[in-house]
Design an enzyme around this catalytic site. Structure first.
Site, short mmCIF file in Angstrom:
data_model
loop_
_atom_site.label_atom_id
_atom_site.label_comp_id
_atom_site.label_asym_id
_atom_site.label_seq_id
_atom_site.Cartn_x
_atom_site.Cartn_y
_atom_site.Cartn_z
N GLU A 94 29.94 -17.21 46.16
CA GLU A 94 29.96 -15.78 45.90
C GLU A 94 28.79 -15.09 46.61
O GLU A 94 27.69 -15.63 46.70
CB GLU A 94 29.93 -15.51 44.40
CG GLU A 94 31.21 -15.99 43.74
CD GLU A 94 31.30 -15.71 42.25
OE1 GLU A 94 32.42 -15.77 41.73
OE2 GLU A 94 30.27 -15.43 41.61
N CYS A 344 22.35 -10.98 38.29
CA CYS A 344 21.51 -12.17 38.42
C CYS A 344 21.87 -13.22 37.38
O CYS A 344 21.95 -12.94 36.19
CB CYS A 344 20.05 -11.77 38.27
SG CYS A 344 18.90 -13.13 38.42
#
Length: 373
Positions: A94, A344
């Site tokens: 990703e 994150c």
């Protein structure tokens, strides 16, 4: 069987110049070629009009320009875009595009999965599969730039910053990360400032020393705990390279680098009632007193099955104020893309189920020991 073609995205300028010399051509052809690839997004040799036809034919016979394909993407309400990048064999990584008013940052992956098993990170839960090649690393930038839109004929690119903070531990793939970052920095590559290229690490100290000898880029360090006892749990590589050893490596890197302007970014994920007390803030401030840094507090981004919760705003605020009392610069990271699991610590998502988990012994020995040889 025909000979496998050389993927030119795997070669930095030094390697390209060697290739052209071996082909009986002038080394400056590497500069021309890189400009077509990275400034204008061209992958067809026939479009490279300042390269003569004979050489274009030689290149087409021997070489190729192949970046991994975008399998799918999701766009957040805040404009963040998460891309699934197909790197072959049914595997994906990703990559996250984060647009802002004055810049556009791309968060790039360095491995399929991760070997370090940080307990708060979604990527770690899928285990480690393999390192990405140079072409697969720079190809993420190349594909997303093409998706967002190269401005033809100007060389203007839609990505101003790159952070090696995606899937994987970059320092466990130095063989490919260093030439990939060379291409990011090269004037004939993506032409990014060394202060706009950031590598994030959890603390593989010998590799950090090697990085400092090879490159000058901004450094972010994943600390996440103020002492070894807690960090051993949250970031298990700490058992091999404890905090004092890691901090020593950080200070050595700062001494070699000017991309950091004399300090590094400390990343500290805020886990509710785990590492976010005021006592722990005092402990962290004292730990970092001899290491020039700014502290980036990261509100934890939950993922399915996570054992942790996000610290409340009030706990983050109290923690931040304690650090500032010690004179530290503190930033609370604004969460971007959490509605599409692009924030994150969330990268892995549906990919986890399509990536096989390797045995723990193989992860530790092949990734932490062998890679350092």
């Amino acid at each position: 069987m025909s000979e496998k073609k050389i993927n030119l995205l795997d070669l930095d300028r030094k390697a390209l110049r060697v290739l052209f010399t071996e082909m009986g051509e002038k080394p400056f052809r590497a500069d021309q070629l890189m400009k077509w690839i990275y400034h204008f997004g061209v992958s067809d040799f026939e479009e490279m009009t300042n390269i003569n036809k004979v050489l274009r034919a030689k290149l087409a016979a021997k070489c190729e320009i192949v970046a991994p394909e975008i399998s799918s993407y999701q766009k957040s309400v805040d404009g963040t875009i998460k891309f699934a990048i197909n790197v072959g064999d049914g595997q994906e990584v990703e990559t996250v595009y984060i647009p802002e008013d004055d810049r556009a940052t791309l968060c790039v992956s360095s491995q399929v999965g991760c070997a370090l098993e940080c307990t708060f990170c979604s990527t770690a839960q899928q285990g480690f599969n393999r390192n990405l090649t140079v072409a697969e690393i720079v190809g993420q930038i190349w594909r997303v730039a093409d998706f967002i839109g190269f401005v033809k004929d100007t060389g203007e690119r839609p990505i101003t910053n790159v952070v090696m903070m995606g899937m994987g531990e970059p320092l466990l793939n130095l063989k490919n990360v260093i030439p990939a970052m060379d291409i990011m920095l090269d004037d004939f590559g993506f032409s990014l400032s060394k202060r706009r290229v950031t590598l994030s690490t959890s603390g593989v100290v010998p590799a950090l020393d090697k990085l400092g000898d090879a490159l000058d880029v901004a450094l972010a360090v994943s600390i996440h705990a103020p002492n070894d006892e807690l960090r051993d749990v949250l970031v298990p590589v700490n058992k091999k390279y404890p905090l004092e050893e890691f901090l020593g490596g950080i200070r050595r890197y700062i001494a070699k680098s000017n991309a950091n302007r004399g300090r590094v970014t400390v990343e500290y994920v805020m886990l509710d009632h785990i590492n976010d007390s005021t006592d722990q803030a005092h402990e962290l401030a004292k730990l970092m007193k001899d290491t020039p840094c700014k502290v980036n507090l990261i509100p934890f981004n939950p993922y399915p099955g996570s054992p942790y919760g996000r610290s409340s705003n009030s706990r983050i605020d109290r923690f931040s104020k304690v650090l500032m009392e010690y004179g530290l610069t503190v930033i609370v990271r604004k969460t971007r893309g959490d509605d599409i699991d692009a924030a994150c610590g969330q990268l892995a998502g549906d990919i986890r189920d399509r990536t096989k988990r390797l045995a723990k012994k193989q992860m530790q020995e092949s990734q932490i020991s062998v890679t350092m040889n």
